[in-house]
Design a protein around this motif. Structure first.
Motif, PDB file in Angstrom:
ATOM      1  N   LYS A  75       0.841  -1.206   0.000  1.00  0.00           N
ATOM      2  CA  LYS A  75       0.000   0.000   0.000  1.00  0.00           C
ATOM      3  C   LYS A  75       0.877   1.257   0.000  1.00  0.00           C
ATOM      4  CE  LYS A  75      -4.141   1.929   2.091  1.00  0.00           C
ATOM      5  NZ  LYS A  75      -5.211   1.772   3.092  1.00  0.00           N
ATOM      6  N   VAL A  76       1.965   1.215   0.768  1.00  0.00           N
ATOM      7  CA  VAL A  76       2.900   2.341   0.802  1.00  0.00           C
ATOM      8  C   VAL A  76       3.490   2.575  -0.590  1.00  0.00           C
ATOM      9  CG1 VAL A  76       5.175   3.079   1.641  1.00  0.00           C
ATOM     10  CG2 VAL A  76       3.470   2.216   3.260  1.00  0.00           C
ATOM     11  N   GLN A  77       3.866   1.506  -1.278  1.00  0.00           N
ATOM     12  CA  GLN A  77       4.409   1.663  -2.621  1.00  0.00           C
ATOM     13  C   GLN A  77       3.394   2.323  -3.558  1.00  0.00           C
ATOM     14  OE1 GLN A  77       5.835  -2.575  -3.014  1.00  0.00           O
ATOM     15  NE2 GLN A  77       7.592  -1.558  -3.956  1.00  0.00           N
ATOM     16  N   CYS A  78       2.138   1.965  -3.408  1.00  0.00           N
ATOM     17  CA  CYS A  78       1.085   2.605  -4.212  1.00  0.00           C
ATOM     18  C   CYS A  78       0.973   4.088  -3.865  1.00  0.00           C
ATOM     19  CB  CYS A  78      -0.250   1.896  -4.010  1.00  0.00           C
ATOM     20  SG  CYS A  78      -0.307   0.233  -4.709  1.00  0.00           S
ATOM     21  N   MET A  79       1.084   4.409  -2.572  1.00  0.00           N
ATOM     22  CA  MET A  79       1.028   5.815  -2.156  1.00  0.00           C
ATOM     23  C   MET A  79       2.218   6.585  -2.723  1.00  0.00           C
ATOM     24  SD  MET A  79      -1.783   6.243  -0.639  1.00  0.00           S
ATOM     25  CE  MET A  79      -1.376   7.978  -0.594  1.00  0.00           C
ATOM     26  N   LEU A  80       3.373   5.927  -2.821  1.00  0.00           N
ATOM     27  CA  LEU A  80       4.552   6.607  -3.367  1.00  0.00           C
ATOM     28  C   LEU A  80       4.369   6.941  -4.847  1.00  0.00           C
ATOM     29  CD1 LEU A  80       7.433   4.713  -1.542  1.00  0.00           C
ATOM     30  CD2 LEU A  80       6.642   7.066  -1.145  1.00  0.00           C
ATOM     31  N   THR A 119      -3.807  15.256  -9.072  1.00  0.00           N
ATOM     32  CA  THR A 119      -2.591  14.823  -8.365  1.00  0.00           C
ATOM     33  C   THR A 119      -2.515  15.330  -6.929  1.00  0.00           C
ATOM     34  OG1 THR A 119      -1.322  16.724  -9.176  1.00  0.00           O
ATOM     35  CG2 THR A 119      -1.309  14.727 -10.542  1.00  0.00           C
ATOM     36  N   SER A 120      -3.630  15.800  -6.386  1.00  0.00           N
ATOM     37  CA  SER A 120      -3.610  16.302  -5.003  1.00  0.00           C
ATOM     38  C   SER A 120      -3.294  15.161  -4.035  1.00  0.00           C
ATOM     39  CB  SER A 120      -4.945  16.954  -4.643  1.00  0.00           C
ATOM     40  OG  SER A 120      -5.971  15.977  -4.639  1.00  0.00           O
ATOM     41  N   PHE A 121      -2.757  15.528  -2.884  1.00  0.00           N
ATOM     42  CA  PHE A 121      -2.335  14.525  -1.895  1.00  0.00           C
ATOM     43  C   PHE A 121      -2.955  14.893  -0.555  1.00  0.00           C
ATOM     44  CE2 PHE A 121       0.424  12.088   0.842  1.00  0.00           C
ATOM     45  CZ  PHE A 121       0.725  10.964   0.086  1.00  0.00           C
ATOM     46  N   GLY A 170       6.838  26.205  -2.782  1.00  0.00           N
ATOM     47  CA  GLY A 170       5.445  26.223  -3.233  1.00  0.00           C
ATOM     48  C   GLY A 170       5.196  25.373  -4.463  1.00  0.00           C
ATOM     49  N   GLU A 171       6.081  24.406  -4.747  1.00  0.00           N
ATOM     50  CA  GLU A 171       5.942  23.577  -5.942  1.00  0.00           C
ATOM     51  C   GLU A 171       5.273  22.232  -5.657  1.00  0.00           C
ATOM     52  OE1 GLU A 171       6.150  24.975  -8.675  1.00  0.00           O
ATOM     53  OE2 GLU A 171       8.176  25.048  -9.497  1.00  0.00           O
ATOM     54  N   ALA A 172       5.205  21.821  -4.390  1.00  0.00           N
ATOM     55  CA  ALA A 172       4.618  20.523  -4.031  1.00  0.00           C
ATOM     56  C   ALA A 172       3.755  20.681  -2.786  1.00  0.00           C
ATOM     57  CB  ALA A 172       5.717  19.491  -3.794  1.00  0.00           C
ATOM     58  N   ASP A 173       2.825  19.756  -2.621  1.00  0.00           N
ATOM     59  CA  ASP A 173       1.895  19.781  -1.498  1.00  0.00           C
ATOM     60  C   ASP A 173       2.634  19.481  -0.189  1.00  0.00           C
ATOM     61  OD1 ASP A 173      -0.125  18.936   0.450  1.00  0.00           O
ATOM     62  OD2 ASP A 173      -1.499  18.872  -1.247  1.00  0.00           O
ATOM     63  N   PRO A 174       2.436  20.280   0.852  1.00  0.00           N
ATOM     64  CA  PRO A 174       3.083  20.014   2.139  1.00  0.00           C
ATOM     65  C   PRO A 174       2.784  18.617   2.688  1.00  0.00           C
ATOM     66  CG  PRO A 174       2.103  22.203   2.147  1.00  0.00           C
ATOM     67  CD  PRO A 174       1.666  21.538   0.870  1.00  0.00           C
ATOM     68  N   ASN A 184       2.285  13.908  -7.584  1.00  0.00           N
ATOM     69  CA  ASN A 184       2.239  15.265  -7.040  1.00  0.00           C
ATOM     70  C   ASN A 184       3.539  16.010  -7.339  1.00  0.00           C
ATOM     71  OD1 ASN A 184       2.703  17.261  -4.548  1.00  0.00           O
ATOM     72  ND2 ASN A 184       0.510  17.057  -4.926  1.00  0.00           N
ATOM     73  N   LEU A 185       4.664  15.333  -7.158  1.00  0.00           N
ATOM     74  CA  LEU A 185       5.958  15.978  -7.406  1.00  0.00           C
ATOM     75  C   LEU A 185       6.143  16.321  -8.882  1.00  0.00           C
ATOM     76  CD1 LEU A 185       8.261  13.726  -5.189  1.00  0.00           C
ATOM     77  CD2 LEU A 185       7.384  16.010  -4.645  1.00  0.00           C
ATOM     78  N   ALA A 186       5.605  15.476  -9.757  1.00  0.00           N
ATOM     79  CA  ALA A 186       5.748  15.694 -11.202  1.00  0.00           C
ATOM     80  C   ALA A 186       4.801  16.764 -11.721  1.00  0.00           C
ATOM     81  CB  ALA A 186       5.504  14.384 -11.948  1.00  0.00           C
ATOM     82  N   THR A 187       4.019  17.361 -10.804  1.00  0.00           N
ATOM     83  CA  THR A 187       3.053  18.394 -11.177  1.00  0.00           C
ATOM     84  C   THR A 187       3.387  19.677 -10.426  1.00  0.00           C
ATOM     85  OG1 THR A 187       1.426  16.609 -11.332  1.00  0.00           O
ATOM     86  CG2 THR A 187       0.566  18.841 -11.412  1.00  0.00           C
ATOM     87  N   PRO A 188       4.458  20.371 -10.837  1.00  0.00           N
ATOM     88  CA  PRO A 188       4.836  21.593 -10.111  1.00  0.00           C
ATOM     89  C   PRO A 188       3.692  22.597 -10.092  1.00  0.00           C
ATOM     90  CG  PRO A 188       6.035  21.401 -12.195  1.00  0.00           C
ATOM     91  CD  PRO A 188       5.314  20.118 -11.983  1.00  0.00           C
ATOM     92  N   LEU A 189       3.389  23.071  -8.900  1.00  0.00           N
ATOM     93  CA  LEU A 189       2.213  23.935  -8.734  1.00  0.00           C
ATOM     94  C   LEU A 189       2.341  25.240  -9.506  1.00  0.00           C
ATOM     95  CD1 LEU A 189       1.492  23.286  -4.948  1.00  0.00           C
ATOM     96  CD2 LEU A 189       0.401  22.251  -6.943  1.00  0.00           C
ATOM     97  N   SER A 190       3.579  25.672  -9.800  1.00  0.00           N
ATOM     98  CA  SER A 190       3.765  26.935 -10.527  1.00  0.00           C
ATOM     99  C   SER A 190       3.242  26.862 -11.964  1.00  0.00           C
ATOM    100  CB  SER A 190       5.248  27.319 -10.540  1.00  0.00           C
ATOM    101  OG  SER A 190       6.011  26.312 -11.200  1.00  0.00           O
ATOM    102  N   SER A 191       3.166  25.654 -12.524  1.00  0.00           N
ATOM    103  CA  SER A 191       2.686  25.540 -13.901  1.00  0.00           C
ATOM    104  C   SER A 191       1.449  24.659 -14.032  1.00  0.00           C
ATOM    105  CB  SER A 191       3.802  24.973 -14.798  1.00  0.00           C
ATOM    106  OG  SER A 191       4.185  23.685 -14.360  1.00  0.00           O
ATOM    107  N   ALA A 192       0.891  24.230 -12.907  1.00  0.00           N
ATOM    108  CA  ALA A 192      -0.246  23.302 -12.940  1.00  0.00           C
ATOM    109  C   ALA A 192      -1.567  24.044 -13.131  1.00  0.00           C
ATOM    110  CB  ALA A 192      -0.299  22.498 -11.652  1.00  0.00           C
ATOM    111  N   ARG A 193      -2.365  23.500 -14.030  1.00  0.00           N
ATOM    112  CA  ARG A 193      -3.728  23.993 -14.163  1.00  0.00           C
ATOM    113  C   ARG A 193      -4.592  23.328 -13.091  1.00  0.00           C
ATOM    114  NH1 ARG A 193      -2.431  22.653 -19.446  1.00  0.00           N
ATOM    115  NH2 ARG A 193      -3.896  20.905 -19.435  1.00  0.00           N
ATOM    116  N   GLU A 194      -5.798  23.833 -12.911  1.00  0.00           N
ATOM    117  CA  GLU A 194      -6.695  23.298 -11.873  1.00  0.00           C
ATOM    118  C   GLU A 194      -6.958  21.812 -12.085  1.00  0.00           C
ATOM    119  OE1 GLU A 194      -8.628  23.202  -8.391  1.00  0.00           O
ATOM    120  OE2 GLU A 194      -7.487  24.893  -9.180  1.00  0.00           O
ATOM    121  N   ALA A 195      -7.097  21.389 -13.336  1.00  0.00           N
ATOM    122  CA  ALA A 195      -7.343  19.971 -13.626  1.00  0.00           C
ATOM    123  C   ALA A 195      -6.157  19.112 -13.184  1.00  0.00           C
ATOM    124  CB  ALA A 195      -7.591  19.780 -15.120  1.00  0.00           C
TER     125      ALA A 195
END
Length: 198
Positions: A71-76, A98-100, A158-162, A82-93
């Motif tokens: 399950k942990v591997q799936c969470m990773l 990729t929210s965590f 500010g590029e990834a979810d805390p 989330n990491l591959a979706t930098p918030l500075s360039s992410a659209r709302e979709a």
């Protein structure tokens, strides 16, 4: 093929798109492979691989926590999304997809409490030891700490979810407790730090 149609070709593993030293984020940005996002993704991937190895050793010993490791591997994988979706360039979709959430962090805390209650008190520094399952879990913990160190600057920028950094922080605690638990269940001795004679 029997019906005369051309046979389907398996997709190639290689794409050649990274040969120039750049790779793409989920948002479509091209960044250098040395970018801290890819450093964090690589460390997270390595962590999943280390946990996979620990899971195989633990499975051989019949440990019931192997499902948790899967399950942990799936969470990773979700951490990586989330990491591959930098918030500075992410659209709302992108952000929605990729929210965590905090839920997996709370689950780790429950697991930690459950195993901690069954362990003898900690009275000395423990060295990575206690049999193959335990040692592999200790190794996973060390890799997890490195992944966390890669992720924290992304969160601070500010590029990834805390919650991603919190999850990795709690995961290293879980892996430590689990390593001790595995050693106890297998009847293996945990080696402790002994200060060398001067």
């Amino acid at each position: 093929s029997p019906d005369g149609a051309a046979p389907e070709r398996a997709p190639r593993i290689y794409t050649r798109t990274g040969d120039s030293g750049f790779s793409s984020t989920f948002t479509g940005e091209r960044r250098p492979k040395g970018d801290r996002i890819f450093e964090a993704l690589g460390a997270t991937d390595e962590l999943s691989s280390a946990i996979g190895l620990a899971g195989e050793f633990s499975s051989e010993k019949g440990h019931t926590f192997v499902d948790q490791l899967h399950k942990v591997q799936c969470m990773l994988q979700d951490v990586g999304s989330n990491l591959a979706t930098p918030l500075s360039s992410a659209r709302e979709a992108h952000r929605k997809r990729t929210s965590f959430s905090e839920k997996p962090i709370l689950e780790l805390e429950q697991w930690i409490d459950n195993y901690s209650e069954q362990l003898p008190p900690l009275r000395a520094f423990i060295l990575p030891s206690g049999g193959r399952s335990s040692a592999a879990l200790h190794f996973s913990r060390a890799v997890c700490r490195r992944a966390e160190r890669c992720v924290v600057p992304l969160v601070q920028a500010g590029e990834a979810d805390p919650n991603v950094a919190k999850y990795l922080n709690r995961l290293s605690d879980y892996l430590f407790v689990l390593a001790r638990y595995a050693a106890m269940k297998e009847g293996k001795e945990e080696k402790i730090y002994i200060k060398p004679e001067p």
